[in-house]
Design an enzyme around this catalytic site. Structure first.
Site, PDB file in Angstrom:
ATOM      1  N   TYR A   4      67.835 109.063 114.650  1.00 46.15           N
ATOM      2  CA  TYR A   4      66.855 108.677 113.638  1.00 46.15           C
ATOM      3  C   TYR A   4      66.231 109.917 113.033  1.00 46.15           C
ATOM      4  CZ  TYR A   4      62.953 106.086 111.567  1.00 46.15           C
ATOM      5  OH  TYR A   4      62.060 105.524 110.691  1.00 46.15           O
ATOM      6  N   ALA A  54      58.272  62.465 117.357  1.00 45.39           N
ATOM      7  CA  ALA A  54      57.240  62.874 116.408  1.00 45.39           C
ATOM      8  C   ALA A  54      55.864  63.014 117.051  1.00 45.39           C
ATOM      9  CB  ALA A  54      57.162  61.866 115.268  1.00 45.39           C
ATOM     10  N   GLY A  72      52.151  55.612 116.723  1.00 41.54           N
ATOM     11  CA  GLY A  72      52.660  54.980 117.935  1.00 41.54           C
ATOM     12  C   GLY A  72      54.174  54.842 117.942  1.00 41.54           C
ATOM     13  N   THR A  73      54.709  54.557 119.143  1.00 39.24           N
ATOM     14  CA  THR A  73      56.166  54.493 119.309  1.00 39.24           C
ATOM     15  C   THR A  73      56.786  53.347 118.503  1.00 39.24           C
ATOM     16  OG1 THR A  73      55.754  53.278 121.366  1.00 39.24           O
ATOM     17  CG2 THR A  73      56.247  55.616 121.568  1.00 39.24           C
ATOM     18  N   ARG A  83      48.782  66.417 125.060  1.00 46.56           N
ATOM     19  CA  ARG A  83      48.553  66.924 126.418  1.00 46.56           C
ATOM     20  C   ARG A  83      49.182  68.298 126.647  1.00 46.56           C
ATOM     21  NH1 ARG A  83      50.482  61.179 128.799  1.00 46.56           N
ATOM     22  NH2 ARG A  83      51.314  61.081 126.662  1.00 46.56           N
ATOM     23  N   GLN A 105      57.951  60.971 110.291  1.00 47.00           N
ATOM     24  CA  GLN A 105      56.893  59.976 110.505  1.00 47.00           C
ATOM     25  C   GLN A 105      55.587  60.698 110.154  1.00 47.00           C
ATOM     26  OE1 GLN A 105      56.001  59.003 114.579  1.00 47.00           O
ATOM     27  NE2 GLN A 105      55.090  57.020 114.075  1.00 47.00           N
ATOM     28  N   GLU A 148      50.760  49.258 129.079  1.00 47.76           N
ATOM     29  CA  GLU A 148      50.505  50.699 129.169  1.00 47.76           C
ATOM     30  C   GLU A 148      49.444  50.964 130.234  1.00 47.76           C
ATOM     31  OE1 GLU A 148      52.289  53.194 127.505  1.00 47.76           O
ATOM     32  OE2 GLU A 148      53.408  51.330 127.449  1.00 47.76           O
ATOM     33  N   LEU A 190      62.804  59.255 119.613  1.00 44.24           N
ATOM     34  CA  LEU A 190      61.387  59.386 119.244  1.00 44.24           C
ATOM     35  C   LEU A 190      60.905  60.781 119.600  1.00 44.24           C
ATOM     36  CD1 LEU A 190      60.111  55.945 120.574  1.00 44.24           C
ATOM     37  CD2 LEU A 190      61.143  56.527 118.360  1.00 44.24           C
TER      38      LEU A 190
HETATM   39  C1  UD1 Z   1      55.777  55.812 126.495  1.00 42.04           C
HETATM   40  C2  UD1 Z   1      55.782  54.300 126.710  1.00 42.04           C
HETATM   41  C3  UD1 Z   1      55.565  54.024 128.188  1.00 42.04           C
HETATM   42  C4  UD1 Z   1      56.658  54.690 128.997  1.00 42.04           C
HETATM   43  C5  UD1 Z   1      56.746  56.187 128.663  1.00 42.04           C
HETATM   44  C6  UD1 Z   1      57.992  56.773 129.284  1.00 42.04           C
HETATM   45  C7  UD1 Z   1      54.861  53.314 124.674  1.00 42.04           C
HETATM   46  C8  UD1 Z   1      53.679  52.710 124.036  1.00 42.04           C
HETATM   47  N1  UD1 Z   1      54.709  53.723 125.932  1.00 42.04           N
HETATM   48  O1  UD1 Z   1      54.492  56.285 126.876  1.00 42.04           O
HETATM   49  O2  UD1 Z   1      55.573  52.621 128.441  1.00 42.04           O
HETATM   50  O3  UD1 Z   1      56.404  54.507 130.364  1.00 42.04           O
HETATM   51  O4  UD1 Z   1      56.831  56.406 127.240  1.00 42.04           O
HETATM   52  O5  UD1 Z   1      58.036  58.161 129.125  1.00 42.04           O
HETATM   53  O6  UD1 Z   1      55.907  53.382 124.060  1.00 42.04           O
HETATM   54  N2  UD1 Z   1      56.309  59.313 119.493  1.00 42.04           N
HETATM   55  C9  UD1 Z   1      56.611  59.295 118.139  1.00 42.04           C
HETATM   56  N3  UD1 Z   1      55.687  58.822 117.269  1.00 42.04           N
HETATM   57  C10 UD1 Z   1      54.492  58.324 117.665  1.00 42.04           C
HETATM   58  C11 UD1 Z   1      54.205  58.343 119.047  1.00 42.04           C
HETATM   59  C12 UD1 Z   1      55.129  58.832 119.930  1.00 42.04           C
HETATM   60  O7  UD1 Z   1      57.688  59.721 117.741  1.00 42.04           O
HETATM   61  O8  UD1 Z   1      53.720  57.906 116.807  1.00 42.04           O
HETATM   62  C13 UD1 Z   1      57.317  59.860 120.440  1.00 42.04           C
HETATM   63  C14 UD1 Z   1      56.844  61.053 121.234  1.00 42.04           C
HETATM   64  O9  UD1 Z   1      57.174  62.256 120.585  1.00 42.04           O
HETATM   65  C15 UD1 Z   1      57.587  60.907 122.542  1.00 42.04           C
HETATM   66  C16 UD1 Z   1      57.851  59.431 122.654  1.00 42.04           C
HETATM   67  O10 UD1 Z   1      57.618  58.873 121.383  1.00 42.04           O
HETATM   68  O11 UD1 Z   1      58.838  61.602 122.539  1.00 42.04           O
HETATM   69  C17 UD1 Z   1      56.932  58.761 123.663  1.00 42.04           C
HETATM   70  O12 UD1 Z   1      55.593  58.988 123.264  1.00 42.04           O
HETATM   71  P1  UD1 Z   1      54.485  59.391 124.307  1.00 42.04           P
HETATM   72  O13 UD1 Z   1      53.207  59.544 123.605  1.00 42.04           O
HETATM   73  O14 UD1 Z   1      54.953  60.503 125.165  1.00 42.04           O
HETATM   74  O15 UD1 Z   1      54.436  58.017 125.129  1.00 42.04           O
HETATM   75  P2  UD1 Z   1      53.948  57.795 126.596  1.00 42.04           P
HETATM   76  O16 UD1 Z   1      52.485  57.780 126.617  1.00 42.04           O
HETATM   77  O17 UD1 Z   1      54.619  58.756 127.499  1.00 42.04           O
HETATM   78 CA    CA Z   2      56.039  60.526 127.293  1.00 45.34          CA
END
Ligand code: UD1
Ligand code: CA
Length: 443
Positions: free
Chosen positions: A382, A10, A75-76, A15, A70, A150, A8
């Site tokens: 040069y 995207a 979301g993840t 932050r 994506q 979360e 993941l």
């Molecule tokens: C996520 C987990 C959290 C965990 C943490 C660990 C979820 C909802 N939460 O939170 O439980 O403790 O990781 O690091 O999964 N991403 C996508 N597409 C999206 C959203 C995110 O590809 O639409 C990717 C981000 O680029 C990132 C990863 O997913 O690499 C995690 O996303 P991030 O927003 O960092 O999640 P956390 O809030 O850290």
């Molecule tokens: Ca993260």
């Protein structure tokens, strides 16, 4: 076990407050994503797909993996669904899900979660961390996981839980496809959370296995630039440790910056305030630093680089550089070359034993064995339009403060007097002086 990985990557990375995609931010000279992919490969996983945003999709080729765009970061859970839609279903397959923002992750954790998932719907990595924390919290039932909440959706009591979700999962593919289809976005962030698949699987009677890791540093997810700096510090410490264990002395690891994939020979000493980057290869018994920057450097044995920069170039055994020298642009220094203070060498070839000890510019030059370049010599390469070549033979004496107006050739054994401005080729054995330089009578 047929395993495919979804990474993941995207996420908007809000932050980071950056114009660059989060996982492209570098730690010790490599994008964060690079480390995650390396660790997956080290765990023996060959098939992977990265969920990307538009910027990352444009650069995914650099990483040697497939990407799937994506379009909207919902979301993840949505990210995983996007990847699954792009993958040919494998009913008996396993899917390892990892985040692209974990540069410190170790291959062992991937292997551990995969073997724990054998015959199960889901195993996931958890860690005990000091609170407060932004990680999702693990709500347990008996020795299994009941659900993940979360931090932003958690009650005060749930926030007291110090077992957290590392973001590394090994799913049974069929169970994952089903659970992802049930996700909803009725939460604080209005996102489809992958973490909600846990409660869904538990509801349908499956057991979710926690794999508790003691490697709490390894599972750090970098979300902002403070965590980026912390990750860099830890990774750099590990890189220094690796090279020290392999026989290099690093006088001050804290002020030394290394990258992955470097070679540093035994009994080489790295002095403080020095950085070594981009696939540099350094031989044995060299002395590098202090205050030096090397990038894509190839050094033989017993080479000295003091208070200097050395980029995209090579130097043979016993060559010594600096202090305060700058070597760059594919310069090739042979053995026993001496480059002293305030000397710049650009795109030049210096044969064995060449000396340029003080205040000199050598650009686009080719210099023969044992030739001495006097203080203040300039290759005037040069002409306002193009770069021209200077060829100097072997055993030549270039007098102090000589200007060599290129293109020009100075023959073997020739000599230029101090202050000469040499505008014409000098034949072998000829002595010239003056402005413009003229032949001197033979001795
Ligand atoms: C996520 C987990 C959290 C965990 C943490 C660990 C979820 C909802 N939460 O939170 O439980 O403790 O990781 O690091 O999964 N991403 C996508 N597409 C999206 C959203 C995110 O590809 O639409 C990717 C981000 O680029 C990132 C990863 O997913 O690499 C995690 O996303 P991030 O927003 O960092 O999640 P956390 O809030 O850290
Ligand atoms: Ca993260």
């Amino acid at each position: 076990m047929n395993v495919r990985a979804i990474v993941l990557a995207a996420g908007k990375g809000t932050r980071m407050k950056s114009g660059t995609a989060k996982v492209l931010h570098e730690v010790c000279g490599r994008p964060m994503l690079w480390y995650v992919l390396q660790a997956l490969r080290a765990a023996g996983i060959t098939e992977m797909i990265v969920v990307t945003n538009a910027e990352l999709q444009g650069r995914i080729g650099e990483f040697g993996v497939a990407g799937v765009l994506q379009e909207e970061q919902l979301g993840t859970g949505h990210a995983v669904r996007t990847a699954l839609d792009a993958m040919k279903p494998d009913e008996t397959g396993r899917v390892l899900v990892a985040c692209g923002d974990m540069p410190l992750v170790d291959a062992a954790i991937f292997s551990a979660v995969l073997s724990a998932s054998d015959g199960r719907a889901l195993a996931l990595v958890t860690a005990r961390v000091p609170l407060p924390s932004n990680f999702g919290r693990i709500v347990r039932r008996d020795d299994g996981v009941e659900r993940i909440v979360e931090a932003r959706d958690a009650t005060a009591a749930e926030l007291e839980i110090d077992e957290v979700n590392a973001g590394i999962y090994a799913f049974d593919e069929t169970a994952l496809r089903e659970a992802v289809g049930h996700l909803r976005n009725d939460n604080a962030q209005k996102e489809f959370y992958l973490t909600d698949t846990v409660a869904d699987l538990v509801r349908s009677g499956k057991r979710v296995i926690p794999v508790v890791t003691s490697d709490t540093v390894g599972v750090i997810g970098v979300n902002d630039r403070i965590e980026l700096a912390l990750a860099r510090q830890e990774l750099n410490r590990r890189l220094c440790a690796k090279h020290m264990l392999e026989g290099a002395t690093i006088v001050d690891p804290q002020s030394t910056s290394l990258e992955p994939e470097l070679k540093i020979g035994r009994d080489t000493v790295i002095y403080p305030n020095t950085s070594i980057a981009r696939l540099s290869e350094i031989g044995e018994r060299c002395a590098i630093g202090p205050n030096s920057r090397l990038s894509n450097a190839r050094l033989g044995d017993e080479v000295t680089v003091r208070e200097s920069s050395f980029f995209d170039s090579s130097a043979g055994d016993r060559t010594s550089i600096g202090p305060y020298a700058r070597i760059r642009d594919d310069s090739r220094l042979a053995q026993d070359v001496r480059i002293g203070n305030f000397v710049e060498v650009k795109n030049s070839k210096l044969a064995r034993g060449v000396k340029a000890s003080h205040l000199t510019y050598l650009g686009d030059a080719d210099i023969g064995e044992e030739t001495n370049i006097g203080a203040g010599t300039i290759t005037c390469n040069y002409d306002g339009k193009r770069k021209n070549k200077t060829v100097i033979g072997r055993d030549v004496m270039i007098g102090s403060n000589t200007s060599l107006i290129a293109p020009i050739t100075i023959g073997d054994g020739a000599l230029t007097g101090a202050g000469s401005v040499v505008t014409k080729d000098v034949p072998a054995g000829q002595r010239v002086a003056g402005n413009p330089a003229k032949p001197l009578p033979r001795k």
